[in-house]
Enzyme design. Structure first.
Site, PDB file in Angstrom:
ATOM      1  N   LYS A 123       0.867  -1.177   0.000  1.00 44.88           N
ATOM      2  CA  LYS A 123       0.000   0.000   0.000  1.00 44.88           C
ATOM      3  C   LYS A 123       0.907   1.232   0.000  1.00 44.88           C
ATOM      4  O   LYS A 123       1.523   1.564   1.003  1.00 44.88           O
ATOM      5  CB  LYS A 123      -0.898   0.007   1.249  1.00 44.88           C
ATOM      6  CG  LYS A 123      -1.872   1.158   1.276  1.00 44.88           C
ATOM      7  CD  LYS A 123      -1.653   1.970   2.538  1.00 44.88           C
ATOM      8  CE  LYS A 123      -2.261   3.337   2.511  1.00 44.88           C
ATOM      9  NZ  LYS A 123      -1.716   4.289   1.555  1.00 44.88           N
ATOM     10  N   GLU A 163      10.174   1.453  10.250  1.00 45.30           N
ATOM     11  CA  GLU A 163      11.145   2.510   9.944  1.00 45.30           C
ATOM     12  C   GLU A 163      10.400   3.825  10.146  1.00 45.30           C
ATOM     13  O   GLU A 163       9.595   4.227   9.299  1.00 45.30           O
ATOM     14  CB  GLU A 163      11.637   2.384   8.490  1.00 45.30           C
ATOM     15  CG  GLU A 163      12.420   1.123   8.214  1.00 45.30           C
ATOM     16  CD  GLU A 163      13.805   1.122   8.836  1.00 45.30           C
ATOM     17  OE1 GLU A 163      14.250   2.172   9.333  1.00 45.30           O
ATOM     18  OE2 GLU A 163      14.433   0.049   8.845  1.00 45.30           O
ATOM     19  N   CYS A 220      13.785  11.052   6.430  1.00 45.87           N
ATOM     20  CA  CYS A 220      13.829  10.668   7.840  1.00 45.87           C
ATOM     21  C   CYS A 220      15.224  10.833   8.423  1.00 45.87           C
ATOM     22  O   CYS A 220      15.369  10.945   9.630  1.00 45.87           O
ATOM     23  CB  CYS A 220      13.369   9.231   7.984  1.00 45.87           C
ATOM     24  SG  CYS A 220      14.285   8.138   6.898  1.00 45.87           S
ATOM     25  N   GLU A 262      10.153  16.603  14.383  1.00 43.37           N
ATOM     26  CA  GLU A 262      10.801  16.380  13.095  1.00 43.37           C
ATOM     27  C   GLU A 262      10.412  17.550  12.181  1.00 43.37           C
ATOM     28  O   GLU A 262       9.220  17.827  11.992  1.00 43.37           O
ATOM     29  CB  GLU A 262      10.263  15.050  12.541  1.00 43.37           C
ATOM     30  CG  GLU A 262      11.045  14.476  11.407  1.00 43.37           C
ATOM     31  CD  GLU A 262      10.521  13.105  10.976  1.00 43.37           C
ATOM     32  OE1 GLU A 262       9.334  12.796  11.214  1.00 43.37           O
ATOM     33  OE2 GLU A 262      11.312  12.355  10.381  1.00 43.37           O
TER      34      GLU A 262
END
Ligand code: NAP
Length: 483
Positions: free
Chosen positions: A179, A254, A288, A385
């Site tokens: 997906k 992750e 990331c 982040e």
């Protein structure tokens, strides 16, 4: 407009058939550089996902027991097909995601490299014969494919994040239901056509687009899906970990990062700037492993800031398909609003804007590459982040202080440090609570090494010899009574 060599597919792949949503719904996919609609994809939900899981389950017995060298050969062909179509696939990636073309070409190449790596690694995945404590017994440890794998991927690396999952899964003999992120589905759907073109059997790879909640829910609820591999935000990752409990699935995660980049007084500052630019601004800061926090020692702080500001200002911003562009648009309006919020928070708390600090004159989702100095631990970007082209520079005095600040986060994905002191390098290696550490290097991802975080950045590894382990289960068989 390019034809993308026929790799822009507006259908889902389920059991070898390219299909639409059962109820016919579609979702528009837009180009973030222009806002133009590129096409549509099916808006699927639980029913189509259950069909994809059934197809993957049906394909599993033959695929998992197929000749190893048949799978290796198909993976090698898949690698070659990717590289033969690198330019078209890179154009497609840039069109849906926005990153500059040179980065998109690199992403296709590293995706192909993951496929080749796992085609090689599976041939070396040996079992063991363990010394038995009693005579007449032989103890075997053997590896087996885990089963049907659910793979959920993010928009920032829509091709290579899937490669890291498909490579080990297909090599190991697993079948897959994937997906992709809704805003960037085409790079994933292209994998379906590539696999089909080189001869993977129907049902080995299935790809479903649409409602994250419904598709994710069907994957997580199904007892037939034995493993889920997810790359994305920590928030969604935690939800999936909770949902995995009911069927006790193997999971690898992750998740988000908050990378520190520490520059010590003894660093080669020009090398640090080169590393800083790639560690911060790749994919407009939307990776990331992007630097979130620059910690710069007092003795080199001003020189570092001056050079970082000059290099940041010099980057060309524009449509990623144009020559010389280093920074494309951000993925969507929400991403721009988040950076605006972080800049407003930092300036309200005393931070100074050295360059940028506002939307770009190009409009849309373009944002000026920005440097903020005078950053402090109470600013929001010390914890959150950033995921945007914003460099936050903190000044520090001592190694202990820098190390403590670097570790002061729930994340633990990537960290970088520039120094030439060998003793300090070992202290960094031992004390930084991160899964990936770059010393005098700002770009460290490579197929040969295990990629993955610690703490709330996730669990499991992608790449390296470790990257296969999440797709295998081991069995111990005790042989007795044969003498
Ligand atoms: P996200 O919002 O977590 O989405 C990731 C994927 O999960 C998408 O396919 C999304 O689908 C799907 N999803 C969302 N809600 C779901 C649910 N309830 N159940 C099942 N699936 C669900 O993350 P993102 O914004 O796309 O990606 C950015 C994040 O990924 C950042 O935090 C970044 O650090 C992280 N990331 C980590 C790594 C790593 O290797 N550690 C690599 C790249 C990115 P929709 O698109 O349909 O919402």
């Amino acid at each position: 407009m390019t034809s993308f060599n026929g790799y822009l597919l507006e259908a889902n792949l389920i059991g070898g058939e390219w299909t639409g949503a059962a109820e016919g719904g579609t979702i528009d996919v837009t180009n973030p550089a222009t806002g133009a609609v590129l096409g549509t994809v099916p808006n699927c939900g639980a029913g189509e996902t259950e069909a994809a899981i059934a197809a993957a389950k049906a394909a599993f017995p033959a695929w998992s027991r197929s000749d190893l060298m048949m799978r290796v050969g198909l993976l090698q062909k898949l690698h070659d097909a990717l590289m033969d179509n690198q330019e078209a696939l890179a154009q497609l990636l840039t069109a849906e995601q926005g990153k500059p073309l040179f980065e998109a070409r690199g992403e296709i190449a590293i995706g192909a490299a993951y496929i080749r790596w796992f085609a090689e690694e599976i041939r070396r995945k040996k079992g063991e014969i363990v010394p038995a404590p009693q005579a007449g017994r032989r103890l075997l440890v053997t590896h087996h494919p885990v089963g049907v794998v659910g793979a959920i991927t993010p928009w920032n690396f829509p091709s290579s994040m899937l490669a890291r999952k498909l490579g080990p899964a297909l090599a190991a003999g697993c079948t897959v239901v994937a997906k992709p992120a809704t805003v960037t589905p085409y790079s994933a759907l292209a994998w379906g056509k590539l696999c089909e073109d080189v001869g993977f059997p129907a049902g080995v790879l299935n790809i479903v687009t649409g409602s994250a909640r419904a598709i994710g829910g069907a994957i997580m609820d199904s007892p037939d899906v034995r493993k889920v591999t997810f790359t994305g935000s920590t928030e969604v990752g935690k939800t999936l970990i909770r949902q995995s409990a009911d069927t006790v699935k193997k999971v690898s995660m992750e998740l988000g990062g908050n990378a520190p980049f520490i520059v010590f007084d003894d660093a080669d500052i020009d090398a640090a700037i080169e590393g800083a630019m790639i560690a911060k601004y790749r994919n407009m800061g939307q990776t990331c492993v992007c630097t979130n926090r620059f910690y710069v020692q007092a003795g080199v702080h001003d020189e570092f800031v001056a050079k970082l500001t000059a290099a940041t200002k010099a980057m060309k911003v524009g449509d990623g398909t144009e020559d010389g562009v280093m920074q494309g648009p951000m993925i969507d309006a929400g991403a721009v609003a988040k950076v605006e919020e972080l800049v407003a928070d930092a300036t309200a708390k005393g931070g100074s804007i050295a360059t940028g600090g506002a939307r770009h004159a190009l409009g849309g989702t373009y944002y000026q590459p920005t440097v903020i100095t005078g950053a402090t631990q109470d600013m929001q970007f010390a914890k959150d982040e950033i995921f945007g082209p914003l460099s936050a520079v903190f000044k520090f005095d001592t190694e202990e202080g820098a190390m403590a600040a670097a570790n002061d986060t729930e994340f633990g994905l990537a960290a970088y440090a520039y120094t030439r002191d060998l003793g300090r390098i070992f202290r960094l290696n031992e004390q930084l609570e991160y899964g990936l550490i770059g010393i005098n290097a700002g770009l460290i991802t490579t197929v040969e090494a295990p990629f993955g975080g610690v703490k709330e950045s996730g669990m499991g590894k992608e790449g390296g010899t470790q990257g296969l382990d999440d797709y295998l289960v081991s069995k111990y068989t005790c042989l007795a009574g044969l003498d």
